[in-house]
Design a protein around this motif. Structure first.
Motif, short mmCIF file in Angstrom:
data_model
loop_
_atom_site.label_atom_id
_atom_site.label_comp_id
_atom_site.label_asym_id
_atom_site.label_seq_id
_atom_site.Cartn_x
_atom_site.Cartn_y
_atom_site.Cartn_z
N UNK A 195 117.52 10.08 19.77
CA UNK A 195 116.58 11.17 20.05
C UNK A 195 115.20 10.61 20.36
N UNK A 196 114.48 11.32 21.21
CA UNK A 196 113.14 10.86 21.59
C UNK A 196 112.22 10.74 20.38
N UNK A 197 112.47 11.58 19.35
CA UNK A 197 111.63 11.53 18.15
C UNK A 197 111.82 10.23 17.36
N UNK A 198 112.92 9.51 17.65
CA UNK A 198 113.17 8.24 16.97
C UNK A 198 112.77 7.04 17.82
N UNK A 199 112.09 7.28 18.93
CA UNK A 199 111.71 6.20 19.83
C UNK A 199 110.20 6.02 19.87
#
Length: 309
Positions: free
Chosen positions: A235-239
């Motif tokens: 997920x983008x939130x983990x990048x």
């Protein structure tokens, strides 16, 4: 489009009708696969993703079925709602009578990113694998591995605005009869996989598992030893911009042949840290000669004698 639109019985119209179910989904996916193949063979991959195309390595004239399947599965998005027979909207949790996957109640909630036992990876969406606005890039690879060997590529996150998805697919040789049953019963250590490949993804050194191994259920943190498709979603939130994503394909055992071909698709706003391969040029269509028509000789009429009365 409704059959009425054909003008049956002289009643031409612009009428439409809605249909749903696997009978409708199957041709839709088949058509999407045909479009994907056309994109690859006609050079449109470079149009939609010049960065991804430059770093890719696959046959532009005859992309493998494994690559097409990897692109299809790489494009999937989870279903969160549907329609009943009356055309009214329903949530999947109501439709299936539960809020999560039945076979493994804590694997994934229905409609979340990943995979569940009810809808698999979700539904295909072509715009989710080939960007129309440059939001992300698509990297395609075809290669082969010998037994107990590895294949590696690395990427750097250039934007954390989009998710990253990595999909591995290979065409496994046929398994033995009842292979899954004996494995589940504990009487055999062999699953139905004949050639066992593993997808290992690391985000700045942290291991991320594929398929159900990424969930919190019974298979959390485990390699997938059942399927010849493995997908890892981040997920983008983990990048974070600058993160290093390492993708490794590893062969655990090859029982049928000395090597196994496979395909990998990486989708996201990333830059490749690998040497750019030289893709073969997309072949130009060969013009077909127009056959010349050979004049047919005009037969000479035969005069029949007039019978004597």
């Amino acid at each position: 489009t409704s059959i009425k639109a054909s003008g049956s019985a002289g009643l031409a119209s612009c009428a439409t009708t809605a249909k749903s179910g696997t009978s409708m989904a199957t041709p839709a996916v088949a058509g999407t696969a045909a479009l994907i193949r056309q994109i690859l063979t006609e050079g449109h991959h470079e149009t939609f993703s010049s960065v991804g195309y430059a770093a890719s390595s696959y046959s532009t004239s005859a992309p493998s079925g494994a690559l097409l399947k990897a692109l299809l599965i790489g494009s999937t998005v989870p279903l969160a709602y549907g329609y009943n027979s009356a055309g009214a909207g329903v949530t999947l949790s109501d439709f299936y009578g539960a809020s999560s996957a039945v076979a493994d109640s804590t694997a994934y909630a229905l409609g979340t990113t990943g995979v569940d036992f009810t809808q698999g990876f979700g539904h295909v969406r072509l715009s989710n694998i080939f960007s129309l606005d440059g939001t992300f890039d698509t990297f395609c690879y075809e290669d082969s591995l010998a037994e107990y060997s590895t294949w590696d590529i690395t990427f750097t996150i250039s934007s954390a605005d989009t998710d990253v998805a990595i999909t591995l697919v290979w065409n496994d040789p046929p398994g033995s009869t009842y292979c899954g049953y004996y494995y589940e019963q504990g009487t055999s250590t062999d699953t139905c996989l004949v050639h066992d490949l593993d997808l290992k993804v690391y985000n700045d050194g942290t291991r991320l598992y594929s398929n159900f191994g990424a969930g919190d259920g019974d298979y959390s943190g485990q390699e997938d030893v059942y399927n010849n498709v493995e997908k890892t979603s981040i997920a983008s939130s983990d990048l974070t911009v600058g993160d290093t994503i390492t993708v490794t394909v590893e062969t655990n055992g090859l029982s049928y042949a000395d090597s196994q071909k496979f395909a990998v698709v990486v989708k996201g706003k990333v830059t490749s840290n690998n040497a750019s391969p030289s893709l073969p040029p997309v072949p130009a269509p060969t013009p077909q000669p127009i056959p010349s028509s050979t004049p047919q000789p005009i037969p000479t009429p035969t005069t029949k004698p007039i019978p004597t009365p």
